[in-house]
Design a protein around this motif. Structure first.
Motif, PDB file in Angstrom:
ATOM      1  N   ARG A   7      38.675  37.614  42.876  1.00 27.92           N
ATOM      2  CA  ARG A   7      38.225  38.548  43.921  1.00 27.92           C
ATOM      3  C   ARG A   7      37.026  37.980  44.675  1.00 27.92           C
ATOM      4  NH1 ARG A   7      39.947  43.404  44.272  1.00 27.92           N
ATOM      5  NH2 ARG A   7      40.361  43.781  42.083  1.00 27.92           N
ATOM      6  N   TYR A   8      36.101  37.350  43.967  1.00 30.61           N
ATOM      7  CA  TYR A   8      34.925  36.755  44.623  1.00 30.61           C
ATOM      8  C   TYR A   8      35.372  35.629  45.570  1.00 30.61           C
ATOM      9  CZ  TYR A   8      32.151  38.995  40.890  1.00 30.61           C
ATOM     10  OH  TYR A   8      31.585  39.879  40.022  1.00 30.61           O
ATOM     11  N   PHE A   9      36.295  34.808  45.082  1.00 25.96           N
ATOM     12  CA  PHE A   9      36.736  33.681  45.905  1.00 25.96           C
ATOM     13  C   PHE A   9      37.405  34.177  47.192  1.00 25.96           C
ATOM     14  CE2 PHE A   9      40.284  30.738  46.993  1.00 25.96           C
ATOM     15  CZ  PHE A   9      39.507  29.727  47.533  1.00 25.96           C
ATOM     16  N   ILE A  10      38.257  35.186  47.075  1.00 17.70           N
ATOM     17  CA  ILE A  10      38.960  35.680  48.274  1.00 17.70           C
ATOM     18  C   ILE A  10      37.957  36.320  49.237  1.00 17.70           C
ATOM     19  CG2 ILE A  10      40.724  37.292  49.119  1.00 17.70           C
ATOM     20  CD1 ILE A  10      41.762  34.756  47.597  1.00 17.70           C
ATOM     21  N   THR A  11      36.953  36.995  48.701  1.00 18.84           N
ATOM     22  CA  THR A  11      35.910  37.566  49.565  1.00 18.84           C
ATOM     23  C   THR A  11      35.143  36.450  50.271  1.00 18.84           C
ATOM     24  OG1 THR A  11      35.700  39.382  47.995  1.00 18.84           O
ATOM     25  CG2 THR A  11      33.943  39.167  49.623  1.00 18.84           C
ATOM     26  N   LEU A  12      34.864  35.383  49.536  1.00 16.15           N
ATOM     27  CA  LEU A  12      34.153  34.242  50.122  1.00 16.15           C
ATOM     28  C   LEU A  12      35.001  33.557  51.199  1.00 16.15           C
ATOM     29  CD1 LEU A  12      31.645  32.477  50.074  1.00 16.15           C
ATOM     30  CD2 LEU A  12      32.623  31.209  48.146  1.00 16.15           C
ATOM     31  N   CYS A  13      36.303  33.516  50.975  1.00 12.94           N
ATOM     32  CA  CYS A  13      37.202  32.930  51.990  1.00 12.94           C
ATOM     33  C   CYS A  13      37.069  33.701  53.313  1.00 12.94           C
ATOM     34  CB  CYS A  13      38.660  32.995  51.535  1.00 12.94           C
ATOM     35  SG  CYS A  13      39.065  31.877  50.200  1.00 12.94           S
ATOM     36  N   PHE A  18      27.931  32.895  51.163  1.00 11.33           N
ATOM     37  CA  PHE A  18      27.720  33.303  49.770  1.00 11.33           C
ATOM     38  C   PHE A  18      26.929  34.606  49.670  1.00 11.33           C
ATOM     39  CE2 PHE A  18      29.100  30.207  46.533  1.00 11.33           C
ATOM     40  CZ  PHE A  18      29.685  29.262  47.358  1.00 11.33           C
ATOM     41  N   THR A  19      25.891  34.735  50.490  1.00  9.96           N
ATOM     42  CA  THR A  19      25.034  35.924  50.404  1.00  9.96           C
ATOM     43  C   THR A  19      25.833  37.180  50.752  1.00  9.96           C
ATOM     44  OG1 THR A  19      23.206  34.517  51.090  1.00  9.96           O
ATOM     45  CG2 THR A  19      22.829  36.893  51.170  1.00  9.96           C
ATOM     46  N   ARG A  20      26.549  37.105  51.872  1.00 13.71           N
ATOM     47  CA  ARG A  20      27.318  38.284  52.301  1.00 13.71           C
ATOM     48  C   ARG A  20      28.449  38.586  51.314  1.00 13.71           C
ATOM     49  NH1 ARG A  20      27.147  36.636  57.693  1.00 13.71           N
ATOM     50  NH2 ARG A  20      29.332  35.983  57.697  1.00 13.71           N
ATOM     51  N   ALA A  21      29.123  37.553  50.834  1.00 15.32           N
ATOM     52  CA  ALA A  21      30.246  37.768  49.907  1.00 15.32           C
ATOM     53  C   ALA A  21      29.744  38.392  48.600  1.00 15.32           C
ATOM     54  CB  ALA A  21      30.961  36.444  49.632  1.00 15.32           C
ATOM     55  N   ALA A  22      28.605  37.903  48.082  1.00 12.44           N
ATOM     56  CA  ALA A  22      28.055  38.468  46.845  1.00 12.44           C
ATOM     57  C   ALA A  22      27.692  39.931  47.051  1.00 12.44           C
ATOM     58  CB  ALA A  22      26.836  37.655  46.401  1.00 12.44           C
ATOM     59  N   ALA A  23      27.112  40.234  48.211  1.00 10.81           N
ATOM     60  CA  ALA A  23      26.736  41.623  48.510  1.00 10.81           C
ATOM     61  C   ALA A  23      27.975  42.510  48.588  1.00 10.81           C
ATOM     62  CB  ALA A  23      25.951  41.683  49.822  1.00 10.81           C
ATOM     63  N   GLN A  24      29.013  42.012  49.215  1.00 12.69           N
ATOM     64  CA  GLN A  24      30.250  42.800  49.323  1.00 12.69           C
ATOM     65  C   GLN A  24      30.873  43.060  47.961  1.00 12.69           C
ATOM     66  OE1 GLN A  24      33.143  41.323  52.129  1.00 12.69           O
ATOM     67  NE2 GLN A  24      31.660  41.274  53.808  1.00 12.69           N
ATOM     68  N   CYS A  25      30.664  42.129  47.031  1.00 12.97           N
ATOM     69  CA  CYS A  25      31.227  42.283  45.684  1.00 12.97           C
ATOM     70  C   CYS A  25      30.259  42.981  44.726  1.00 12.97           C
ATOM     71  CB  CYS A  25      31.611  40.917  45.113  1.00 12.97           C
ATOM     72  SG  CYS A  25      32.937  40.110  46.025  1.00 12.97           S
ATOM     73  N   VAL A  27      27.407  42.012  43.387  1.00 15.19           N
ATOM     74  CA  VAL A  27      26.859  41.211  42.292  1.00 15.19           C
ATOM     75  C   VAL A  27      25.721  40.345  42.843  1.00 15.19           C
ATOM     76  CG1 VAL A  27      28.896  41.054  40.826  1.00 15.19           C
ATOM     77  CG2 VAL A  27      28.599  39.405  42.670  1.00 15.19           C
ATOM     78  N   THR A  28      24.906  39.836  41.939  1.00 12.85           N
ATOM     79  CA  THR A  28      23.825  38.957  42.385  1.00 12.85           C
ATOM     80  C   THR A  28      24.436  37.641  42.859  1.00 12.85           C
ATOM     81  OG1 THR A  28      23.544  37.897  40.236  1.00 12.85           O
ATOM     82  CG2 THR A  28      22.276  39.927  40.644  1.00 12.85           C
ATOM     83  N   GLN A  29      23.696  36.949  43.691  1.00 15.15           N
ATOM     84  CA  GLN A  29      24.219  35.688  44.207  1.00 15.15           C
ATOM     85  C   GLN A  29      24.373  34.662  43.077  1.00 15.15           C
ATOM     86  OE1 GLN A  29      22.593  34.553  47.938  1.00 15.15           O
ATOM     87  NE2 GLN A  29      23.438  32.493  47.842  1.00 15.15           N
ATOM     88  N   LEU A  30      23.488  34.757  42.073  1.00 18.88           N
ATOM     89  CA  LEU A  30      23.567  33.829  40.950  1.00 18.88           C
ATOM     90  C   LEU A  30      24.875  34.039  40.173  1.00 18.88           C
ATOM     91  CD1 LEU A  30      22.162  31.643  39.263  1.00 18.88           C
ATOM     92  CD2 LEU A  30      21.138  33.478  37.894  1.00 18.88           C
ATOM     93  N   ALA A  31      25.158  35.312  39.867  1.00 19.97           N
ATOM     94  CA  ALA A  31      26.396  35.618  39.134  1.00 19.97           C
ATOM     95  C   ALA A  31      27.611  35.234  39.967  1.00 19.97           C
ATOM     96  CB  ALA A  31      26.445  37.102  38.790  1.00 19.97           C
ATOM     97  N   PHE A  32      27.512  35.471  41.259  1.00 21.16           N
ATOM     98  CA  PHE A  32      28.622  35.151  42.160  1.00 21.16           C
ATOM     99  C   PHE A  32      28.887  33.643  42.167  1.00 21.16           C
ATOM    100  CE2 PHE A  32      30.543  34.170  46.215  1.00 21.16           C
ATOM    101  CZ  PHE A  32      31.424  35.214  46.426  1.00 21.16           C
ATOM    102  N   THR A  33      27.810  32.884  42.315  1.00 19.11           N
ATOM    103  CA  THR A  33      27.945  31.429  42.382  1.00 19.11           C
ATOM    104  C   THR A  33      28.499  30.865  41.080  1.00 19.11           C
ATOM    105  OG1 THR A  33      26.098  31.348  43.909  1.00 19.11           O
ATOM    106  CG2 THR A  33      26.683  29.284  42.849  1.00 19.11           C
ATOM    107  N   ARG A  34      28.028  31.398  39.953  1.00 25.78           N
ATOM    108  CA  ARG A  34      28.533  30.927  38.651  1.00 25.78           C
ATOM    109  C   ARG A  34      30.023  31.213  38.506  1.00 25.78           C
ATOM    110  NH1 ARG A  34      23.577  32.761  34.750  1.00 25.78           N
ATOM    111  NH2 ARG A  34      22.314  30.883  35.007  1.00 25.78           N
TER     112      ARG A  34
END
Lengths: 289, 222
Positions: A7-13, A18-25, A27-34
């Motif tokens: 889900r994170y990857f598709i949001t990032l697509c 990264f910042t906007r995608a993490a916010a939409q999901c 979660v923190t940007q750190l958790a998103f990036t990991r």
């Protein structure tokens, strides 16, 4: 792989940020990036190309995106259909396109299952491939049954459903009713009525045989043309999946082979309501032949 | 005079594995897959005991829509992920489950077998095993993804499948080359996972007796 990673990857697509995608999901940007890094590790390489302000999909990212989108949509649809089945919210619509000469009889069992499970109104649109493709791309149709060899854009997913064979539809007391099957030479001297909703069998026959039959163009719907067949104006070549009421009768058309594959088509990556998602899954899960 | 103990499912799987590993190509593909799944910590990320298994509706082999919520309302549900009708390890397990179905049902369980295959292959699987349990098509692996049991087939194993003319894109109706690990879950009527068997090695499967014992323990008074 995990549902959240996909889900994170598709949001990032969609956002390429990264910042906007993490916010939409949420979660923190750190958790998103990991999570994205773990997915990259599992899929065998970088999915995202990161350089200063530029975030783009890598070749691998572009390659896996449609498949991960389909899997995520399937996960969401399975859950949403379960929720809709247990607590119906509102009537849904299922909009199905039917290409030329393709009847609804083949998919009647699937529609019975969907309407039995969900509150849904069915809409059919019978038209030519170009019009149905345009209707799908503009979200006016959920899916369409189309013949192979029509010009399908990349954005459309397609799954072979069944082979469609030709039958000769004959008026009462026609001489060919004595045959078990009909071939091209049998139709010498016959008038073949054909139109835009006949499935193109007559035109393909004309192109495949040395002795061209006499074709009589007859635009309009199939019912009107069959009225003319019943009145003795000619015969018709149609799909064996259609049903013909007496006094009409049909015989298999065997030579040359005019059969065609019918495809189920739908726009890739477009979220569907539970009724449409269930229809597609049921069609794809079974064998129609 | 001692009588031989009945052959377990795992002993049959072990024999099959041993025969397959005689092929160096097959063995390399197998070892790559197991090592890769172990390296990525696969089993830690799949749904765990105590978590809720997400409800789903999937098409059955007979073309019906089957709802997990409706079935689990009547008692525990065993959800078993299979790789497909083509997999000989899955066929051994399905045969064992089909044979043990009366005991599973007597213990109050309902068995659902999930396969990523489409185009009537779920029906083939059911017919081949004369299975009375539901075989569902997990189209595009959506339920497997929600359970965390899906992986991308590694290169060597994919090459081996291609070499044996196994057309996954046609069989799955997508070009993703995804498979589930053959995990088995037991879901309580409230949706919570009571028991699971999950191993990155596809030659390791739960014994039907273990599933039945888990079902029986769920029936035992507290």
């Amino acid at each position: 792989m995990e549902l959240s990673q996909v889900r994170y990857f598709i949001t990032l697509c969609r956002t390429l940020n990264f910042t906007r995608a993490a916010a939409q999901c949420n979660v923190t940007q750190l958790a998103f990036t990991r999570a994205i890094q773990r997915l990259e590790d599992e899929l065998g390489g970088p999915l995202i190309f990161r350089e200063r302000n530029l975030t783009q999909l890598t070749e691998l990212g572009r390659a896996v995106r449609p498949h991960l989108t389909a899997m995520l949509d399937a996960a969401d649809a399975a859950r949403e259909t379960a929720a809709a089945k247990t607590a119906p919210r509102r009537a849904e619509t299922l909009k199905i396109g039917l290409g030329p000469g393709i009847g609804a009889g083949v998919i009647a069992g699937v529609i019975r299952e969907v309407t039995g499970a969900l509150d849904v109104t069915i809409h059919f649109n019978e038209s030519g491939p170009a019009a149905l493709i345009e209707a799908m791309l503009t979200d006016m149709l959920d899916c369409a049954l189309l013949p192979e060899h029509c010009d399908l854009p990349e954005r459309l997913n397609r799954w072979p459903l069944y082979r469609d064979n030709a039958v000769a539809v004959l008026p009462p007391e026609h001489r060919l009713l004595a045959r078990n099957a009909v071939t091209a030479p049998d139709l010498a001297g016959e008038t073949i009525l054909h139109g835009e909703y006949c499935g193109g069998f007559a035109v393909r026959l004309a192109g495949a045989t040395a002795v061209a039959p006499r074709l009589q163009r007859c635009n309009g719907n199939a019912t009107q043309m069959l009225d003319l067949v019943a009145a003795g104006l000619g015969v018709a070549l149609l799909s064996d999946r259609l049903r013909f009421a007496p006094p009409l009768a049909s015989r298999p058309f065997t030579e040359p082979d005019l059969s065609r594959t019918i495809l189920l088509t739908a726009v890739a990556g477009r979220p569907l309501n539970p009724a449409a998602a269930s229809f597609l899954k049921l069609c794809r899960a079974q064998r129609f032949n | 005079m001692q009588t031989a103990a009945p052959e377990t499912l795992q002993s049959r799987l072990d024999k099959l594995l041993a025969s397959r590993r005689e092929s160096a190509v097959w063995n390399a593909a197998y070892e790559e897959m197991v090592a890769e799944l172990a390296r990525t910590g696969f089993t830690d990320h799949a749904l765990q005991i105590g978590e809720v298994f997400p409800d789903f509706v999937l098409p059955s082999a007979e073309g019906r829509l089957v709802s997990l919520a409706r079935i689990r309302a009547a008692g525990p549900v065993i959800i078993s992920f299979f790789r497909g009708e083509w997999c000989p390890f899955c066929r051994l397990m399905l045969a064992a489950l089909a044979q043990s179905l009366p005991e599973i049902e007597a213990a109050g369980g309902t068995l659902l077998a999930l396969t990523p295959e489409t185009g009537g292959l779920a029906e083939d699987m059911k017919t081949y095993h004369r299975a009375r349990f539901e075989v569902l098509s997990d189209v595009d692996c959506g339920v497997g993804l929600a359970a965390g049991v899906i992986f991308t087939v590694p290169k060597l194993y994919r090459a081996r499948l291609v070499a044996t003319k196994l057309d996954f894109p046609t069989r799955h109706g997508n070009g993703g080359w995804f498979l589930p690990v053959p995990a088995t879950y037991i879901i309580q009527p409230d949706g919570v996972i009571a028991w699971r068997f999950l191993d990155v090695d596809f030659s390791h499967r739960p014994e039907p007796e273990d599933i039945i014992a888990a079902l029986m323990s769920m029936r035992a008074p507290a």
